[in-house]
Design an enzyme around this catalytic site. Structure first.
Site, mmCIF file in Angstrom:
data_model
loop_
_atom_site.group_PDB
_atom_site.id
_atom_site.type_symbol
_atom_site.label_atom_id
_atom_site.label_comp_id
_atom_site.label_asym_id
_atom_site.label_seq_id
_atom_site.Cartn_x
_atom_site.Cartn_y
_atom_site.Cartn_z
ATOM 1 N N THR A 340 2.570 19.809 -59.895
ATOM 2 C CA THR A 340 1.573 19.240 -59.688
ATOM 3 C C THR A 340 0.618 20.073 -59.085
ATOM 4 O O THR A 340 0.319 19.940 -58.070
ATOM 5 C CB THR A 340 2.039 18.148 -59.164
ATOM 6 N N THR A 358 4.302 21.636 -62.849
ATOM 7 C CA THR A 358 4.828 21.188 -61.559
ATOM 8 C C THR A 358 6.229 21.668 -61.265
ATOM 9 O O THR A 358 6.982 22.018 -62.179
ATOM 10 C CB THR A 358 4.811 19.636 -61.520
ATOM 11 N N ASN A 360 7.571 19.387 -59.152
ATOM 12 C CA ASN A 360 7.616 18.046 -58.587
ATOM 13 C C ASN A 360 6.977 18.064 -57.207
ATOM 14 O O ASN A 360 5.764 18.135 -57.117
ATOM 15 C CB ASN A 360 9.025 17.445 -58.559
HETATM 16 N N1 GLY Z 1 6.739 15.319 -60.772
HETATM 17 C C1 GLY Z 1 5.616 14.447 -60.831
HETATM 18 C C2 GLY Z 1 5.420 13.873 -62.191
HETATM 19 O O1 GLY Z 1 5.775 14.497 -63.165
HETATM 20 O O2 GLY Z 1 4.943 12.781 -62.308
#
Ligand code: GLY
Length: 530
Positions: A340, A358, A360
């Site tokens: 993110t 990301t 996460n």
């Molecule tokens: N890890 C955050 C998402 O993919 O929504």
């Protein structure tokens, strides 16, 4: 123009464009540069989604989301009594999904790239090897994470070489530089095979991780058809499952289309109430119906059906908040056949790339691959680890997003491109877990309904509702005292969100063809262009 979460990554991307690279070349170079200068979310140990609109209007999306390891199973984060073991899906080796970033970049480059691969990875090698100055925000974040970096790593990462980082300190990432060199020289094999793969598997064994060499060898990113929707004058082009973002965004924009938001005014009681009530219903759908469409039949067409979307507002009262207990997922028309950090780039030909990538949460699982110098994701927490049990973003899920071997975990990432009158209009996306969808939604509304500039739309205050928990998160001042009080009188519970909701990067094509960047003041974000 290139807009990213870090000024150095933006400069790397713009330089690639200047040297004749296209938007995909710049995206590849930015992805690797962010893995060095923005380790909170930039990565090679994570994954992401890329949405492409070529200058001739051709569309494509690339899913390089992480996958559950082959030894993963539905109850892997529960104890013998069926209770969730705290933090197991969130921190440490067992939280890690099989990384997708390097294969994603290799595939993006092989299909659309123009400049040689090595030229795109080299800026990241240099940044890691020669070092780069820490911004104030980065120094602070590294200091905050120090305890976890020590706790979850038996081999000391470069990030804890100093007890206390200060703005302007130079961070050298020598192991990461060697890993990036292997990727530069061997492409996919430099990560999923040989020394890097050996180091990843050895790291798994030092903890309680389950990623094997076979898992790494088997990982492949996937090209997918985008989800699209016509909303008023705009065509919205976004990411299909395993992201929930594209569909949820189109649902939110479609609902808002029926109401005169621009007459009601920006973030007034009337308009905020409508948007919150729409978000409540859309996130209820997300919890029930969304997952990896390769494993679960996500009713994409039904969820995007305009009649269905509008039917979700039955029971909406302009006078009072609906309780989330009274709202459940809808029953979309079923089924069609068998079926993110964010960065935004527009190149001189008009090719546009929207990428959200990301680990996460910030710095992912906190686990570094010993000897390889990069962080691994904690994306397993995006699965529904137990029906109805909230993940780190408070999101709940069911069967659609249950863990299964090699399945991709549901995402909220919403890399999006908008067309107006068949022409490129906006490239937009955000970081922020569950708040990504509502961040992108509000920015698009800010521009298309309220006439904000790109920068104004990105900077403006934001709020967020996600069905459960039953409250409205609001940035300080986003709703103002009058709106906050008005919403409270309607029965909304408002919870202040310090530190900001989401961080976005956007590019708007102005009527004269010039590009306007929107870089988020909540971070070190910067636009670079020529
Ligand atoms: N890890 C955050 C998402 O993919 O929504």
């Amino acid at each position: 123009m290139v807009v990213t979460a870090h000024p150095l990554a933006s400069v790397v991307g713009a330089d690639i464009l200047r040297r004749g690279g296209n938007a995909i070349d710049a995206a590849v170079a930015v992805q690797f540069a962010l893995a060095v200068v923005y380790p909170d979310a930039g990565n090679i140990g994570g994954g992401g989604f890329l949405v492409l609109r070529q200058h001739d209007g051709t569309l494509n999306t690339l899913d390089y989301r992480e996958k559950a390891p082959s030894a993963a199973h539905r109850d892997m984060y529960l104890n013998g009594q069926g209770e969730v073991i705290e933090n197991l899906s969130y921190k440490g080796h067992l939280a890690v999904g099989v990384p997708g970033t390097v294969d994603g970049m290799v595939q993006a480059h092989a299909t659309y790239g123009r400049l040689p691969w090595a030229q795109l990875v080299q800026p990241a090698v240099l940044l890691a090897d020669r070092g780069f100055p820490l911004t104030k925000k980065e120094a602070k974040k590294l200091n905050e994470q120090r305890k976890d970096f020590i706790r979850y790593n038996s081999q000391s990462p470069d990030f804890i070489l100093k007890d206390r980082w200060r703005p302007g300190d130079t961070l050298h990432l020598k192991d990461l530089a060697r890993t990036l060199e292997r990727i530069r020289d061997q492409g996919r094999a430099g990560f999923y095979e040989g020394q890097t793969a050996d180091l990843i598997v050895a790291e798994m064994k030092r903890g309680t991780g389950i990623i094997t060499k076979e898992d790494l060898a088997a990982y492949r990113a996937v090209w997918r058809k985008p989800v699209t929707g016509q909303v008023g004058d705009y065509r919205v082009i976004s990411m299909p499952p395993p992201s929930s973002g594209g569909i949820a965004l189109i649902q939110l924009l479609t609902i808002a289309q029926d109401y005169p938001l621009q007459d009601w005014g920006w973030n007034t009681v009337k308009s905020a109430h409508l948007m919150i009530e729409a978000e409540r219903r859309v996130y209820a759908d997300r919890a029930k119906h969304f997952g990896d469409a390769d494993f679960y039949e996500v009713p994409v067409k039904g969820l995007l059906d305009t009649t269905y979307i509008k039917s979700r507002m039955q029971g909406y009262s302009p006078k009072k908040a609906t309780s989330s207990k009274e709202v459940s997922a809808g029953v979309p028309p079923l089924p069609e056949g068998p079926n993110t950090t964010h960065y935004a780039i527009v190149d001189p030909e008009g090719n546009a790339v929207s990428v959200t990538t990301t680990l996460n949460s910030s710095f992912g699982s906190k686990v570094f691959v010993g000897g390889a110098g990069f962080l691994l994701n904690n994306e397993m927490d995006d699965f529904s680890i137990k029906p109805g049990y909230p993940n780190s973003y408070g999101l709940v899920g069911e069967e659609a997003n249950a863990i299964a071997p090699s399945k991709r975990m549901l995402s909220s990432m919403t890399p999006t491109i908008l067309e107006k009158d068949g022409k490129l209009f906006m490239v937009i996306g955000a970081m922020g877990g569950s708040t990504i969808i509502t961040t992108v939604y509000q920015i698009i509304q800010n521009v298309t309904r309220y006439g904000f500039t790109m920068q104004g739309a990105v900077s403006a205050g934001r709020f967020h509702h996600q069905w459960k928990p039953n409250w409205v998160l609001s940035e300080w001042g986003a709703l103002g005292f009058g709106t906050g009080a008005g919403l409270w009188l309607k029965g909304h519970k408002i919870v202040p969100k310090y530190g900001g909701i989401g961080r976005a990067a956007g590019i708007l094509v102005l009527p004269n063809g010039q590009l306007e960047g929107g870089a988020d003041p909540r971070g070190d974000d910067a636009a670079a262009g020529f």
